[in-house]
Write a protein that holds these residues in place. Structure first.
Motif, PDB file in Angstrom:
ATOM      1  N   LYS A 241       0.839  -1.204   0.000  1.00 15.70           N
ATOM      2  CA  LYS A 241       0.000   0.000   0.000  1.00 15.70           C
ATOM      3  C   LYS A 241       0.872   1.252   0.000  1.00 15.70           C
ATOM      4  CE  LYS A 241      -4.162  -1.901   2.160  1.00 15.70           C
ATOM      5  NZ  LYS A 241      -3.839  -3.320   1.942  1.00 15.70           N
ATOM      6  N   LEU A 242       1.966   1.224   0.757  1.00  9.18           N
ATOM      7  CA  LEU A 242       2.894   2.352   0.781  1.00  9.18           C
ATOM      8  C   LEU A 242       3.469   2.591  -0.613  1.00  9.18           C
ATOM      9  CD1 LEU A 242       4.148   4.246   3.037  1.00  9.18           C
ATOM     10  CD2 LEU A 242       6.137   2.746   2.950  1.00  9.18           C
ATOM     11  N   LEU A 243       3.856   1.504  -1.286  1.00 13.60           N
ATOM     12  CA  LEU A 243       4.445   1.625  -2.615  1.00 13.60           C
ATOM     13  C   LEU A 243       3.418   2.094  -3.645  1.00 13.60           C
ATOM     14  CD1 LEU A 243       6.682  -1.578  -2.595  1.00 13.60           C
ATOM     15  CD2 LEU A 243       7.432   0.804  -2.382  1.00 13.60           C
ATOM     16  N   GLN A 244       2.158   1.712  -3.482  1.00 11.46           N
ATOM     17  CA  GLN A 244       1.128   2.239  -4.369  1.00 11.46           C
ATOM     18  C   GLN A 244       1.024   3.754  -4.241  1.00 11.46           C
ATOM     19  OE1 GLN A 244      -2.595   0.301  -3.641  1.00 11.46           O
ATOM     20  NE2 GLN A 244      -1.992  -1.622  -4.611  1.00 11.46           N
ATOM     21  N   ARG A 247       4.127   5.310  -5.951  1.00  7.04           N
ATOM     22  CA  ARG A 247       4.008   5.382  -7.412  1.00  7.04           C
ATOM     23  C   ARG A 247       3.014   6.472  -7.815  1.00  7.04           C
ATOM     24  NH1 ARG A 247       4.733  -0.339  -6.892  1.00  7.04           N
ATOM     25  NH2 ARG A 247       2.499  -0.665  -6.591  1.00  7.04           N
ATOM     26  N   ALA A 248       1.927   6.602  -7.050  1.00  7.92           N
ATOM     27  CA  ALA A 248       0.951   7.653  -7.362  1.00  7.92           C
ATOM     28  C   ALA A 248       1.558   9.044  -7.189  1.00  7.92           C
ATOM     29  CB  ALA A 248      -0.282   7.502  -6.469  1.00  7.92           C
ATOM     30  N   ALA A 249       2.336   9.221  -6.118  1.00 11.00           N
ATOM     31  CA  ALA A 249       2.960  10.525  -5.859  1.00 11.00           C
ATOM     32  C   ALA A 249       3.960  10.886  -6.940  1.00 11.00           C
ATOM     33  CB  ALA A 249       3.639  10.510  -4.490  1.00 11.00           C
ATOM     34  N   LEU A 250       4.790   9.908  -7.350  1.00  6.93           N
ATOM     35  CA  LEU A 250       5.815  10.182  -8.361  1.00  6.93           C
ATOM     36  C   LEU A 250       5.234  10.218  -9.760  1.00  6.93           C
ATOM     37  CD1 LEU A 250       8.852  10.658  -7.728  1.00  6.93           C
ATOM     38  CD2 LEU A 250       7.602   9.592  -5.872  1.00  6.93           C
ATOM     39  N   GLY A 251       4.072   9.581  -9.956  1.00  9.39           N
ATOM     40  CA  GLY A 251       3.458   9.578 -11.271  1.00  9.39           C
ATOM     41  C   GLY A 251       2.452  10.688 -11.486  1.00  9.39           C
ATOM     42  N   ALA A 324       1.309   5.887 -15.035  1.00 10.77           N
ATOM     43  CA  ALA A 324       1.674   7.308 -15.037  1.00 10.77           C
ATOM     44  C   ALA A 324       3.069   7.504 -14.475  1.00 10.77           C
ATOM     45  CB  ALA A 324       0.655   8.113 -14.231  1.00 10.77           C
ATOM     46  N   ARG A 325       3.439   6.718 -13.458  1.00 13.71           N
ATOM     47  CA  ARG A 325       4.773   6.847 -12.877  1.00 13.71           C
ATOM     48  C   ARG A 325       5.849   6.545 -13.924  1.00 13.71           C
ATOM     49  NH1 ARG A 325       9.313   6.521 -12.324  1.00 13.71           N
ATOM     50  NH2 ARG A 325      10.696   5.618 -10.795  1.00 13.71           N
ATOM     51  N   ALA A 370      17.969   9.436 -11.167  1.00 17.51           N
ATOM     52  CA  ALA A 370      17.070   9.295 -10.019  1.00 17.51           C
ATOM     53  C   ALA A 370      15.635   9.044 -10.455  1.00 17.51           C
ATOM     54  CB  ALA A 370      17.127  10.553  -9.151  1.00 17.51           C
ATOM     55  N   TRP A 371      15.251   9.577 -11.625  1.00 13.72           N
ATOM     56  CA  TRP A 371      13.860   9.402 -12.066  1.00 13.72           C
ATOM     57  C   TRP A 371      13.588   7.981 -12.534  1.00 13.72           C
ATOM     58  CZ3 TRP A 371      12.217  12.822  -9.359  1.00 13.72           C
ATOM     59  CH2 TRP A 371      12.718  14.132  -9.360  1.00 13.72           C
ATOM     60  N   SER A 372      14.637   7.174 -12.736  1.00 15.97           N
ATOM     61  CA  SER A 372      14.415   5.760 -13.039  1.00 15.97           C
ATOM     62  C   SER A 372      14.386   4.916 -11.778  1.00 15.97           C
ATOM     63  CB  SER A 372      15.524   5.232 -13.969  1.00 15.97           C
ATOM     64  OG  SER A 372      16.779   5.256 -13.312  1.00 15.97           O
ATOM     65  N   LEU A 373      14.609   5.556 -10.617  1.00 12.29           N
ATOM     66  CA  LEU A 373      14.652   4.833  -9.345  1.00 12.29           C
ATOM     67  C   LEU A 373      13.593   5.311  -8.356  1.00 12.29           C
ATOM     68  CD1 LEU A 373      18.543   4.852  -8.869  1.00 12.29           C
ATOM     69  CD2 LEU A 373      17.133   2.952  -9.689  1.00 12.29           C
ATOM     70  N   ALA A 374      13.360   6.616  -8.301  1.00 12.34           N
ATOM     71  CA  ALA A 374      12.420   7.160  -7.320  1.00 12.34           C
ATOM     72  C   ALA A 374      11.030   6.573  -7.535  1.00 12.34           C
ATOM     73  CB  ALA A 374      12.369   8.688  -7.448  1.00 12.34           C
ATOM     74  N   GLY A 375      10.386   6.200  -6.428  1.00 14.96           N
ATOM     75  CA  GLY A 375       9.068   5.588  -6.529  1.00 14.96           C
ATOM     76  C   GLY A 375       9.123   4.156  -6.999  1.00 14.96           C
TER      77      GLY A 375
END
Length: 411
Positions: A241-244, A247-251, A324-325, A370-375
């Motif tokens: 749930k945290l990872l969802q 991904r939503a925040a970064l996407g 979207a992420r 970093a954008w290929s790793l964050a989230g």
């Protein structure tokens, strides 16, 4: 069902526009250097408090936990109106959009009433303690452990790449509590006070010079039963749930962020200004680059809106946020690469007398990976899309059903 007595989006927008004009200073220029100093964090907390007292914090969080209980459409309206003003962007990710959102979903009533109003008001900052120095992308293979000692848990181990941990109050920490079951089944999520005895936070200097990332060391950190977030040994569900939410925040599909979102690929106007500043606006190749960047941002915004609506109405699962992420990460790479191509040598050699628009391009490019790793890495996003959205078979894992204490590690 949404209550019919909610303030209309248009009325809320008008009220927000007037309040923002009267209470917040203008936003810093787009090319202002990132500031992760203690003063910047204090300023973010103060601004968040101002939003909270003014009735514009936690727009989509329930009223009983300090929010407004409004809709994503209200949040979108406020975000659009807030773009010209200084906002506490440091608190968006991970404190509000990831950690507070997960706490809302996982916490006990006491945990939510204790921590969510404090987070929405800026009194408390939350971070994630997930990745480990030897873990790579195998989050479930972590070895930070929490052992039961009577009515306490004793935490030992290390976490890394925790954004802003040095300025935080609590970390959502995933630890192993059962070594006799397969790796996904013996984890527990804890809410760890960052300044508790036994917690050491060290900042990591990146190639860009930033020291936002941290490594944490836990040496016999004592935690009470009230620190457990979710259920004991069911931490993988909590982490998922945290990872969802991550991904939503970064996407860009999270309803819990306010203000500008530069990590989504930025504003193509920056490339236009760069082309003019370097005298290349009439170059057909440069004009094509700027046009492509603008088109990609239109697609990005439409994709975020489509995925957000589909998740909200149930036609797509929450894991669809990975779509979207993934797109926003690739868009960020594209726009960073275009900036370097337009700036040319000035991207690496910016000095006195050069166009101000070229100052940050080199360091932005260094941070590009970093954008290929964050989230979560883009490779993991592709796995999520294939398995959880498209229903394709899971990839093979040799240790899937093996008790974790029998898994060979560190070889």
């Amino acid at each position: 069902m949404v209550s019919t007595d909610l303030e209309s989006v248009d009325a809320f927008r008008a009220r927000a526009r007037a309040w923002l004009r009267d209470h917040l200073p203008p936003a810093p220029p787009p090319d202002a250097k990132d500031d992760y100093s203690e003063q910047a964090w204090l300023r973010a907390r103060q601004t968040q408090r101002l939003l909270f007292d003014g009735g514009f914090a936690g727009i989509c969080f329930p009223r009983e936990y300090g929010g407004l209980g409004l809709t994503p459409a209200h949040q979108q309206a406020f975000t659009e109106e807030s773009l010209p003003y200084e906002m506490p962007l440091l608190l968006n990710v991970p404190s509000l959009a990831i950690c507070a959102a997960a706490l809302l979903e996982l916490g006990t009533e006491e945990q939510k009433r204790t921590h969510l109003p404090a987070t929405l008001s800026g009194d408390t900052v939350l971070v994630q303690f997930l990745s480990e120095p030897r873990g790579g992308s195998d989050l479930a293979g972590l070895t930070t452990r929490a052992d039961r000692d009577g009515e306490r848990w004793i935490l030992n181990g290390s976490k890394i790449w925790s954004s802003g941990a040095y300025a935080a109050d609590y970390g959502l920490c995933l630890a192993r509590t059962n070594w006799d079951v397969p790796k996904h089944r013996g984890l527990t999520m804890f809410l760890v006070p960052v300044h508790a005895p036994g917690v050491t936070v060290r900042r990591i200097k990146q190639v860009t010079g930033s020291t936002e990332f941290c490594q944490e060391f836990f040496d016999d950190v004592a935690l009470g039963e009230d620190a457990v977030l979710g259920r004991v040994d069911d931490g993988w569900d909590a982490a998922s749930k945290l990872l969802q939410h991550e991904r939503a925040a970064l996407g860009g599909t999270s309803p819990y962020t306010s203000g500008a979102r530069p990590h989504l690929g930025g504003d193509a106007t920056r490339l236009l200004n760069l082309a003019r500043a370097t005298g290349q606006w009439q170059d057909p190749r440069v004009r094509e680059d700027v046009g492509e960047a603008r088109a990609m941002n239109v697609v990005r915004d439409q994709l975020i809106a489509h995925v957000s609506r589909a998740i909200a109405d149930g036609s797509l699962p929450p894991s669809a946020g990975a779509i979207a992420r993934l797109f926003t990460a690739e868009n960020a790479w594209l726009q960073t690469d275009m900036a370097v191509r337009i700036a040319g040598a000035a991207a690496a050699t910016h000095g006195p007398g050069d166009a101000a628009d070229t100052e940050r391009i080199g360091t932005d490019y260094l941070f590009r990976a970093a954008w290929s790793l964050a989230g979560g890495s883009t490779e993991m996003a592709r796995n999520v899309i294939s398995e959880r959205v498209l229903g394709m078979p899971r990839e093979f894992a040799a240790d899937r059903d093996v008790p974790f204490n029998e898994v060979r590690r560190g070889r």
